[in-house]
Write a protein that holds these residues in place. Structure first.
Motif, PDB file in Angstrom:
ATOM      1  N   CYS A   1      -8.286   0.052   7.614  1.00 20.44           N
ATOM      2  CA  CYS A   1      -6.722   0.670   6.996  1.00 20.44           C
ATOM      3  C   CYS A   1      -6.763  -0.122   5.602  1.00 20.44           C
ATOM      4  O   CYS A   1      -5.526  -0.242   5.012  1.00 20.44           O
ATOM      5  CB  CYS A   1      -5.665   0.409   7.834  1.00 20.44           C
ATOM      6  SG  CYS A   1      -5.666   1.237   9.357  1.00 20.44           S
ATOM      7  N   LYS A   2      -8.104  -0.742   5.208  1.00 23.37           N
ATOM      8  CA  LYS A   2      -7.807  -1.583   3.920  1.00 23.37           C
ATOM      9  C   LYS A   2      -7.133  -0.727   2.653  1.00 23.37           C
ATOM     10  O   LYS A   2      -6.311  -1.417   2.053  1.00 23.37           O
ATOM     11  CB  LYS A   2      -9.215  -1.931   3.595  1.00 23.37           C
ATOM     12  CG  LYS A   2      -9.165  -2.948   2.481  1.00 23.37           C
ATOM     13  CD  LYS A   2     -10.762  -3.404   1.954  1.00 23.37           C
ATOM     14  CE  LYS A   2     -10.530  -4.311   0.791  1.00 23.37           C
ATOM     15  NZ  LYS A   2     -11.847  -4.530   0.024  1.00 23.37           N
ATOM     16  N   ASN A   3      -7.595   0.583   2.540  1.00 21.64           N
ATOM     17  CA  ASN A   3      -7.193   0.890   1.533  1.00 21.64           C
ATOM     18  C   ASN A   3      -5.897   2.012   1.867  1.00 21.64           C
ATOM     19  O   ASN A   3      -5.707   3.086   1.040  1.00 21.64           O
ATOM     20  CB  ASN A   3      -8.228   1.876   0.679  1.00 21.64           C
ATOM     21  CG  ASN A   3      -9.144   0.882   0.177  1.00 21.64           C
ATOM     22  OD1 ASN A   3      -8.875  -0.219  -0.566  1.00 21.64           O
ATOM     23  ND2 ASN A   3     -10.467   1.036   0.111  1.00 21.64           N
ATOM     24  N   LEU A   4      -5.364   2.024   3.046  1.00 23.43           N
ATOM     25  CA  LEU A   4      -4.303   2.784   3.176  1.00 23.43           C
ATOM     26  C   LEU A   4      -3.101   2.213   2.787  1.00 23.43           C
ATOM     27  O   LEU A   4      -2.663   1.194   2.811  1.00 23.43           O
ATOM     28  CB  LEU A   4      -3.958   2.923   4.827  1.00 23.43           C
ATOM     29  CG  LEU A   4      -3.229   3.672   5.429  1.00 23.43           C
ATOM     30  CD1 LEU A   4      -3.493   5.285   5.173  1.00 23.43           C
ATOM     31  CD2 LEU A   4      -3.001   3.524   7.127  1.00 23.43           C
ATOM     32  N   SER A   5      -2.323   3.353   1.803  1.00 26.37           N
ATOM     33  CA  SER A   5      -1.248   2.818   1.171  1.00 26.37           C
ATOM     34  C   SER A   5      -0.006   2.976   1.934  1.00 26.37           C
ATOM     35  O   SER A   5       1.530   2.449   1.606  1.00 26.37           O
ATOM     36  CB  SER A   5      -1.104   3.347  -0.005  1.00 26.37           C
ATOM     37  OG  SER A   5      -2.315   3.669  -1.023  1.00 26.37           O
TER      38      SER A   5
ATOM     39  N   ASP B   1     -12.833   4.921   7.449  1.00 22.60           N
ATOM     40  CA  ASP B   1     -11.967   4.294   6.202  1.00 22.60           C
ATOM     41  C   ASP B   1     -11.047   5.235   5.865  1.00 22.60           C
ATOM     42  O   ASP B   1     -11.373   6.462   5.504  1.00 22.60           O
ATOM     43  CB  ASP B   1     -12.982   4.118   5.263  1.00 22.60           C
ATOM     44  CG  ASP B   1     -13.967   2.951   5.292  1.00 22.60           C
ATOM     45  OD1 ASP B   1     -13.525   1.799   5.709  1.00 22.60           O
ATOM     46  OD2 ASP B   1     -15.233   3.201   5.129  1.00 22.60           O
TER      47      ASP B   1
ATOM     48  N   LYS C   1      -7.904  10.007   1.787  1.00 15.06           N
ATOM     49  CA  LYS C   1      -9.217  10.598   1.883  1.00 15.06           C
ATOM     50  C   LYS C   1      -9.505   9.632   3.406  1.00 15.06           C
ATOM     51  O   LYS C   1      -9.231   8.609   3.554  1.00 15.06           O
ATOM     52  CB  LYS C   1      -9.852   9.937   0.712  1.00 15.06           C
ATOM     53  CG  LYS C   1      -9.712  10.876  -0.247  1.00 15.06           C
ATOM     54  CD  LYS C   1     -11.066  10.652  -1.694  1.00 15.06           C
ATOM     55  CE  LYS C   1     -10.670  11.526  -2.749  1.00 15.06           C
ATOM     56  NZ  LYS C   1      -9.424  11.617  -3.369  1.00 15.06           N
TER      57      LYS C   1
ATOM     58  N   LYS D   1      -7.766   6.041   3.140  1.00 13.20           N
ATOM     59  CA  LYS D   1      -7.305   5.752   1.804  1.00 13.20           C
ATOM     60  C   LYS D   1      -6.179   6.626   1.538  1.00 13.20           C
ATOM     61  O   LYS D   1      -6.138   7.810   1.724  1.00 13.20           O
ATOM     62  CB  LYS D   1      -8.544   5.974   0.871  1.00 13.20           C
ATOM     63  CG  LYS D   1      -8.315   5.409  -0.331  1.00 13.20           C
ATOM     64  CD  LYS D   1      -9.495   5.526  -1.459  1.00 13.20           C
ATOM     65  CE  LYS D   1      -9.083   5.444  -2.843  1.00 13.20           C
ATOM     66  NZ  LYS D   1     -10.066   5.730  -3.812  1.00 13.20           N
ATOM     67  N   GLY D   2      -5.195   5.846   1.063  1.00 13.43           N
ATOM     68  CA  GLY D   2      -4.117   6.844   0.420  1.00 13.43           C
ATOM     69  C   GLY D   2      -2.806   7.091   1.375  1.00 13.43           C
ATOM     70  O   GLY D   2      -2.307   6.018   2.115  1.00 13.43           O
TER      71      GLY D   2
END
Lengths: 146, 116
Positions: B50-54, B18, B5, B20-21
């Motif tokens: 990239c805090k919520n980049l997995s 942002d 996202k 995410k994922g």
């Protein structure tokens, strides 16, 4: 099947279509088997990324984004090593002609070519290509236990 | 289903993206569209959080390479922030810290835009 009863010598196979949306399935499959093998999370992540890059290269270069071709992924294990073998039936290439990129110069010139292959080599112990004339190409990604 | 996202935010002097994922060859076109949209709107000061980049593969990194030149030609930049060690490691192997500004926090990146 519980993790403890899984036969270590049994080949574990996955067959996918050559489309990028299959990558998540490949990552989940390899991640689970690498964890079962006993690798730590960091090593599992590296193997998963190397296999993702190999699959992406097959989709892009061997099959040119034609989405209904087959890629076979096989995990083979023994007490010393974890191996992922990817097979495709698309266009062969000679990995020797793909120059190992000079990363600094590639990045400065915004050249994307070869980065996936470079990444694969950096992440695992061995990457072996076997390209043949019968349109059956294999890439073997190997990580040793220690 | 690939889980990826993108969310857009605006600060006084930059656009914040942002992530995410999972950013792979399947989801990279979404990031490409997002950056293209900013460039089309002449928004060249870009912070990518990239805090919520997995997860990221080279297809994702390739998107940043595709836009950095145009953005910098227009006196902007793409600054990356809040990477987990797992994500930073991939950028690092491919030499990105040589060419891209990578910060621990979004605030640091935004301050750099203010100072220019």
């Amino acid at each position: 099947m519980s993790k403890s009863t899984k036969n270590i010598s049994k080949p574990l196979k996955l067959k996918i279509y050559s489309k990028t949306e299959s990558l998540v399935e490949v990552r989940n499959f390899v991640s689970e088997e690498a964890l079962n093998f006993g690798f730590d999370e960091e090593t599992v992540n590296k193997i998963v990324l190397a296999v993702d890059e190999a699959c992406t290269n097959i989709i892009e270069h061997a099959y040119k984004y034609v989405p209904d071709k087959i890629i076979e992924i096989e995990v083979r294990l023994n007490s010393e090593k974890f191996e992922v073998k990817l097979t495709d039936y698309g266009i062969s290439f000679d990995p020797r002609v793909v120059k190992t990129p000079n990363i600094k110069s590639s990045i400065m010139k915004y050249r994307k070519g070869g980065l996936g292959m470079y990444l694969m080599k950096s992440l695992v112990d061995k990457v072996e290509y076997n390209m043949n004339q019968n349109r059956r190409n294999t890439v073997r990604i190997i990580k040793y236990k220690n | 289903m690939s889980d990826f996202k993108i969310n857009f935010r605006e600060s006084a002097n930059a656009n914040i993206v942002d992530l995410k994922g999972y950013l792979d060859a399947h989801t990279a076109p979404e990031l490409e569209n997002a950056l293209q949209k900013l460039v089309n709107n002449k928004q060249y000061n870009i912070v990518v959080n990239c805090k919520n980049l997995s997860y990221i593969s080279s297809a994702g990194l390739g998107v940043f390479m595709a836009y950095i030149e145009e953005v910098r030609k227009n006196k902007g930049d793409i600054k990356l922030t809040n990477m987990s060690p797992k994500i930073f490691n991939v950028f690092d192997i491919l030499g990105f810290p040589l060419l891209y500004e990578i910060y621990n926090t979004e605030l640091e990146a935004l301050q750099k835009f203010t100072n220019h």
